[in-house]
Design a protein around this motif. Structure first.
Motif, PDB file in Angstrom:
ATOM      1  N   PRO A  57       0.823  -1.209   0.000  1.00 42.27           N
ATOM      2  CA  PRO A  57       0.000   0.000   0.000  1.00 42.27           C
ATOM      3  C   PRO A  57       0.857   1.259   0.000  1.00 42.27           C
ATOM      4  CG  PRO A  57       0.028  -1.012   2.176  1.00 42.27           C
ATOM      5  CD  PRO A  57       0.704  -1.980   1.242  1.00 42.27           C
ATOM      6  N   GLN A  58       0.351   2.309  -0.621  1.00 36.86           N
ATOM      7  CA  GLN A  58       1.055   3.588  -0.649  1.00 36.86           C
ATOM      8  C   GLN A  58       0.943   4.266   0.714  1.00 36.86           C
ATOM      9  OE1 GLN A  58       2.906   4.960  -3.236  1.00 36.86           O
ATOM     10  NE2 GLN A  58       2.663   2.891  -4.048  1.00 36.86           N
ATOM     11  N   PRO A  59       2.022   4.930   1.162  1.00 29.85           N
ATOM     12  CA  PRO A  59       1.965   5.618   2.459  1.00 29.85           C
ATOM     13  C   PRO A  59       1.026   6.815   2.417  1.00 29.85           C
ATOM     14  CG  PRO A  59       4.013   6.128   1.326  1.00 29.85           C
ATOM     15  CD  PRO A  59       3.341   5.050   0.529  1.00 29.85           C
ATOM     16  N   LEU A  60       0.358   7.058   3.539  1.00 21.80           N
ATOM     17  CA  LEU A  60      -0.555   8.189   3.656  1.00 21.80           C
ATOM     18  C   LEU A  60       0.009   9.259   4.588  1.00 21.80           C
ATOM     19  CD1 LEU A  60      -3.918   6.209   3.937  1.00 21.80           C
ATOM     20  CD2 LEU A  60      -2.913   7.265   1.906  1.00 21.80           C
ATOM     21  N   GLN A  61       1.291   9.144   4.909  1.00 20.52           N
ATOM     22  CA  GLN A  61       1.954  10.117   5.772  1.00 20.52           C
ATOM     23  C   GLN A  61       3.424  10.149   5.382  1.00 20.52           C
ATOM     24  OE1 GLN A  61       0.406   8.178   9.139  1.00 20.52           O
ATOM     25  NE2 GLN A  61       1.991   6.633   9.279  1.00 20.52           N
ATOM     26  N   ASP A  62       4.211  11.036   5.990  1.00 17.78           N
ATOM     27  CA  ASP A  62       5.620  11.167   5.613  1.00 17.78           C
ATOM     28  C   ASP A  62       6.373   9.863   5.800  1.00 17.78           C
ATOM     29  OD1 ASP A  62       5.261  13.774   4.938  1.00 17.78           O
ATOM     30  OD2 ASP A  62       6.118  14.613   6.771  1.00 17.78           O
ATOM     31  N   PHE A  63       6.146   9.176   6.900  1.00 20.16           N
ATOM     32  CA  PHE A  63       6.785   7.894   7.155  1.00 20.16           C
ATOM     33  C   PHE A  63       6.002   7.133   8.205  1.00 20.16           C
ATOM     34  CE2 PHE A  63       9.055  11.164   9.678  1.00 20.16           C
ATOM     35  CZ  PHE A  63       8.764  10.733  10.964  1.00 20.16           C
ATOM     36  N   CYS A  64       6.290   5.832   8.281  1.00 14.92           N
ATOM     37  CA  CYS A  64       5.680   4.963   9.291  1.00 14.92           C
ATOM     38  C   CYS A  64       6.756   3.982   9.708  1.00 14.92           C
ATOM     39  CB  CYS A  64       4.462   4.235   8.712  1.00 14.92           C
ATOM     40  SG  CYS A  64       3.756   2.960   9.796  1.00 14.92           S
ATOM     41  N   VAL A  65       7.681   4.444  10.530  1.00 17.08           N
ATOM     42  CA  VAL A  65       8.803   3.617  10.954  1.00 17.08           C
ATOM     43  C   VAL A  65       8.282   2.386  11.688  1.00 17.08           C
ATOM     44  CG1 VAL A  65      10.817   3.517  12.476  1.00 17.08           C
ATOM     45  CG2 VAL A  65      10.410   5.544  11.050  1.00 17.08           C
ATOM     46  N   ALA A  66       8.779   1.221  11.307  1.00 14.83           N
ATOM     47  CA  ALA A  66       8.291  -0.034  11.879  1.00 14.83           C
ATOM     48  C   ALA A  66       8.608  -0.140  13.361  1.00 14.83           C
ATOM     49  CB  ALA A  66       8.909  -1.211  11.136  1.00 14.83           C
TER      50      ALA A  66
END
Length: 216
Positions: A24-33
């Motif tokens: 899926p494409q990100p919906l925010q700047d980042f989503c660090v695991a």
């Protein structure tokens, strides 16, 4: 009019299906695991942005050769979301591949990614096989600086055809492309696939299957 609506709906469904076939494409700047988090989703849950640092987007280790002292004579150093948390939701990853002289990266597939391979050192014989019923083999010998692409989900391989070590870098369009090794998955499953099934599938004696299974 009704036919047009049905056709439009089916067309929209097809486009949605294709889009869902990849990360899926990100919906925010980042989503660090949040690798250590207890919550499990289709991917990895996001770390609190306030706790994110530059280290979450950094990985060191590709300068070191992988371990090739194994029966295949190859080693893979992955840089997936598990190793580089900042890749989470970005839909990309990479790996370093090392090959001893005449070593192979055995036939395998990446169920969630296309792979693009660049040779840094040595000579590699590479190839992939298309799906049934054609089962067509595309193969090429690559030299330093050459690039080859393996389409998503297709069985592919690499073999060092030189007398010195070979090195390549692979890029993949998934944070977690997955690896299905044909030999290891078929003959080394847990529990084992019935030797009768495999004997009939490969059209060989059952004892041959059991001998191969014992190696995995």
């Amino acid at each position: 009019m009704a036919t047009s609506i049905v056709f439009s709906s089916l067309l929209a469904f097809c486009f949605c299906y294709v889009s869902l076939a990849f990360d899926p494409q990100p919906l925010q700047d980042f989503c660090v695991a949040d690798v250590g988090g207890a919550v499990r989703v289709n991917g990895v849950v996001c770390k609190d942005p306030k706790k994110v640092t530059a280290e979450d987007f950094f990985f060191s280790g590709l300068q070191e050769p992988g371990n090739t002292s194994n029966p295949s004579g190859s080693g893979v150093t992955p840089v997936f979301a598990a190793q580089l948390p900042g890749l989470n939701t970005l839909g990309i990853s990479m790996a370093r591949l090392d090959y001893a002289p005449w070593g192979i990266n055995p036939p395998h597939t990446h169920p969630r990614a296309t792979e693009i391979l660049t040779v840094l050192e040595g000579s590699l014989h590479v190839g992939f096989v298309t799906s049934a019923p054609e089962n067509r083999l595309f193969t090429k010998v690559l030299q330093k600086g050459d690039v080859f692409v393996f389409p998503a989900g297709l069985i592919h391989f690499q073999r060092n055809v030189g007398y010195t070590n070979a090195v390549a870098i692979a890029g993949l369009n998934s944070q977690n492309p997955g690896v299905i090794s044909v030999a290891a998955n078929v003959f080394g499953s847990n529990p084992l696939i019935s030797s009768d099934v495999l004997a009939k599938a490969f059209q060989v004696d059952r004892n041959i299957v059991e001998t191969i299974q014992s190696k995995f």
